[in-house]
Design a protein around this motif. Sequence first.
Motif, PDB file in Angstrom:
ATOM      1  N   ASP A  49      47.658  46.355  35.384  1.00  0.00           N
ATOM      2  CA  ASP A  49      48.513  45.864  36.462  1.00  0.00           C
ATOM      3  C   ASP A  49      49.022  44.465  36.120  1.00  0.00           C
ATOM      4  OD1 ASP A  49      48.437  47.896  38.423  1.00  0.00           O
ATOM      5  OD2 ASP A  49      46.438  47.266  39.074  1.00  0.00           O
ATOM      6  N   SER A  54      45.839  39.329  42.946  1.00  0.00           N
ATOM      7  CA  SER A  54      46.866  38.914  43.906  1.00  0.00           C
ATOM      8  C   SER A  54      47.033  37.397  43.846  1.00  0.00           C
ATOM      9  CB  SER A  54      46.475  39.364  45.317  1.00  0.00           C
ATOM     10  OG  SER A  54      46.458  40.777  45.339  1.00  0.00           O
ATOM     11  N   ASP A 114      45.377  37.260  53.556  1.00  0.00           N
ATOM     12  CA  ASP A 114      46.434  38.237  53.292  1.00  0.00           C
ATOM     13  C   ASP A 114      47.825  37.614  53.372  1.00  0.00           C
ATOM     14  OD1 ASP A 114      46.638  37.835  55.973  1.00  0.00           O
ATOM     15  OD2 ASP A 114      46.504  39.944  56.561  1.00  0.00           O
ATOM     16  N   LEU A 139      51.049  39.640  53.973  1.00  0.00           N
ATOM     17  CA  LEU A 139      51.607  39.653  52.602  1.00  0.00           C
ATOM     18  C   LEU A 139      52.729  38.637  52.377  1.00  0.00           C
ATOM     19  CD1 LEU A 139      51.509  43.428  51.562  1.00  0.00           C
ATOM     20  CD2 LEU A 139      49.848  41.618  51.123  1.00  0.00           C
ATOM     21  N   MET A 143      52.113  37.736  45.975  1.00  0.00           N
ATOM     22  CA  MET A 143      52.441  38.782  45.007  1.00  0.00           C
ATOM     23  C   MET A 143      51.145  39.535  44.770  1.00  0.00           C
ATOM     24  SD  MET A 143      53.874  38.866  41.116  1.00  0.00           S
ATOM     25  CE  MET A 143      54.661  37.304  41.084  1.00  0.00           C
ATOM     26  N   SER A 144      51.105  40.778  45.254  1.00  0.00           N
ATOM     27  CA  SER A 144      49.852  41.533  45.175  1.00  0.00           C
ATOM     28  C   SER A 144      49.626  42.064  43.773  1.00  0.00           C
ATOM     29  CB  SER A 144      49.879  42.714  46.146  1.00  0.00           C
ATOM     30  OG  SER A 144      50.070  42.242  47.456  1.00  0.00           O
ATOM     31  N   LYS A 145      48.371  42.351  43.487  1.00  0.00           N
ATOM     32  CA  LYS A 145      47.983  43.001  42.220  1.00  0.00           C
ATOM     33  C   LYS A 145      48.889  44.217  41.986  1.00  0.00           C
ATOM     34  CE  LYS A 145      43.578  45.136  40.621  1.00  0.00           C
ATOM     35  NZ  LYS A 145      43.978  46.147  39.773  1.00  0.00           N
ATOM     36  N   ASP A 147      52.089  44.385  41.828  1.00  0.00           N
ATOM     37  CA  ASP A 147      53.419  44.328  42.458  1.00  0.00           C
ATOM     38  C   ASP A 147      54.535  44.345  41.429  1.00  0.00           C
ATOM     39  OD1 ASP A 147      53.215  44.359  45.146  1.00  0.00           O
ATOM     40  OD2 ASP A 147      53.607  42.214  45.464  1.00  0.00           O
ATOM     41  N   ASP A 148      54.322  43.642  40.320  1.00  0.00           N
ATOM     42  CA  ASP A 148      55.345  43.501  39.286  1.00  0.00           C
ATOM     43  C   ASP A 148      55.370  44.777  38.445  1.00  0.00           C
ATOM     44  OD1 ASP A 148      57.130  42.464  37.496  1.00  0.00           O
ATOM     45  OD2 ASP A 148      55.921  40.731  36.901  1.00  0.00           O
ATOM     46  N   THR A 150      52.844  48.314  37.670  1.00  0.00           N
ATOM     47  CA  THR A 150      51.637  49.036  38.081  1.00  0.00           C
ATOM     48  C   THR A 150      51.072  49.805  36.900  1.00  0.00           C
ATOM     49  OG1 THR A 150      52.749  49.321  40.186  1.00  0.00           O
ATOM     50  CG2 THR A 150      50.750  50.603  39.876  1.00  0.00           C
TER      51      THR A 150
END
Length: 427
Positions: A49, A54, A114, A139, A143-145, A147-148, A150
């Motif tokens: 990922d 995150s 969050d 959120l 930038m969540s784990k 997100d860019d 997967t």
Amino acid sequence: MDLFNVLTLTEITKRLEDTFISSLLPTETLPLNQALGRILADDLTAAEDVPHFSRSVVDGYAVRAKDTFGASESIPGFLSVVGAVEMGHPAAHAVRAGEAVYVPTGGALPEGADAVVMIEYTEPFGAGQIAVHRPSAPLENVMSKGDDITVGETVLRGGTRLRPQELGVLSALGVNSVTVFAPLQVSVLSTGDEIVPIHEKPAAGQIRDINSYTITGLVEAAGGRVRRASLVKDDFDALKAAVAEAITDSDLVLLSGGSSVGEKDYTQRVIQAFEDSEILAHGLAIKPGKPTVVARIGRVSVFGLPGQPASAMMIFKAVVEPLLQKLTGANALPMVSQATTNQEAALSPSLSTRSVLAAASSKIHAAPGRTTFQMVALEMRSGELFAVPVHGKSGMISLMSRADGYIQIEPAQEGILQNQTVQVILF
Ligand SMILES: Nc1nc2c(c(=O)[nH]1)N[C@H]1C(S)=C(S)[C@@H](COP(=O)(O)OP(=O)(O)OC[C@H]3O[C@@H](n4cnc5c(N)ncnc54)[C@H](O)[C@@H]3O)O[C@H]1N2
Ligand code: MOO
């Protein structure tokens, strides 16, 4: 002019595909920092990922969004700051109800948090407290784990030309070497008794060699490697010797001049003197560039480009470049657009080309029954983009320099009307 075997653009493109496009191309593995402009051989799947944790995208306080609901300028929410995240380290403190942790841009989001409130929407309130003046949505500023990118996702397709941003994707994933297609090896041979090297002052009747430079430039811009760019006299034996040398180490040989049917136009006769050679076309229904020879010697593709510098460039763009792209594994787009209208053409641009739509500034004539390429300059007039035809003889190199691109008028089209929308393929 007694050219025989005149083919249309669609026909020659099909013949080239049938003759030269074989299944497997040689590949090589390169360090990432040498792979710019090269063509990725296989699909690439993300093994991790990105980001793999995150992160905050702002400087501020990591919070539980619901602790900020209802906060406003007049009635702020109050939170206790229980720590700070250090860059390059996992968050040392979790965020529980009523708490906040300072986090810099790019820092790891603490467990329990969050959202991140930007620092400018907070105010120190003494005793490790902050006042929050704005509500955060879950959120927000995070930038969540994954997100860019997967894990498991196909991030790049085989056949993709690696631009700086693709090198960026590969670096984010820690891919430090890539398998790419080997570049095509090309020989550029310019012929003509009147042509002199550019460092010489041409006598009357002589001209400096333009095509070696324009054609080399076009090959390199398309990702090919030029093994040699030589000047050859209008002499059967000299030309045959030059071609014999070129086919030993090249995939593609680009001759210019001598492709017509004049007494000293040797291209076709020289090609035919080789064993296992085949003339695929002599003459194309294209304007400019009609006197073009397309041939094969063994597995090598050989083009006799017209001598006129603008025509030679145009034939390269229209016929040679799509083949070169295909032979180097660039994305499997069709080599020729079957479009009969500009609207359709806009939907099926040829390989590696970039185009814009513009309005024709004047009527443009087309050659009946031939594909016409018209050089144009782009001009912005009162906020509208216009394609202005650049007229001149195909022996004029300044014509190409004044053009930003060209439009392709299909054989069935009569021409272009003033103000008609056209697709300008950019040089
Ligand atoms: N009777 C006819 N003559 C010609 C026709 C025709 O239909 N009937 N077509 C003309 C067209 S169109 C072109 S294009 C030329 C193509 O002829 P060749 O490919 O045989 O080229 P050359 O005659 O050798 O050269 C044409 C022109 O280009 C100049 N040239 C050549 N090489 C270079 C170079 N490396 N750098 C700069 N300029 C170059 C050369 O000096 C000639 O002026 O045939 C027409 N004739
Ligand atoms: O067709 Mo020629 O190639 O005009 O100059």
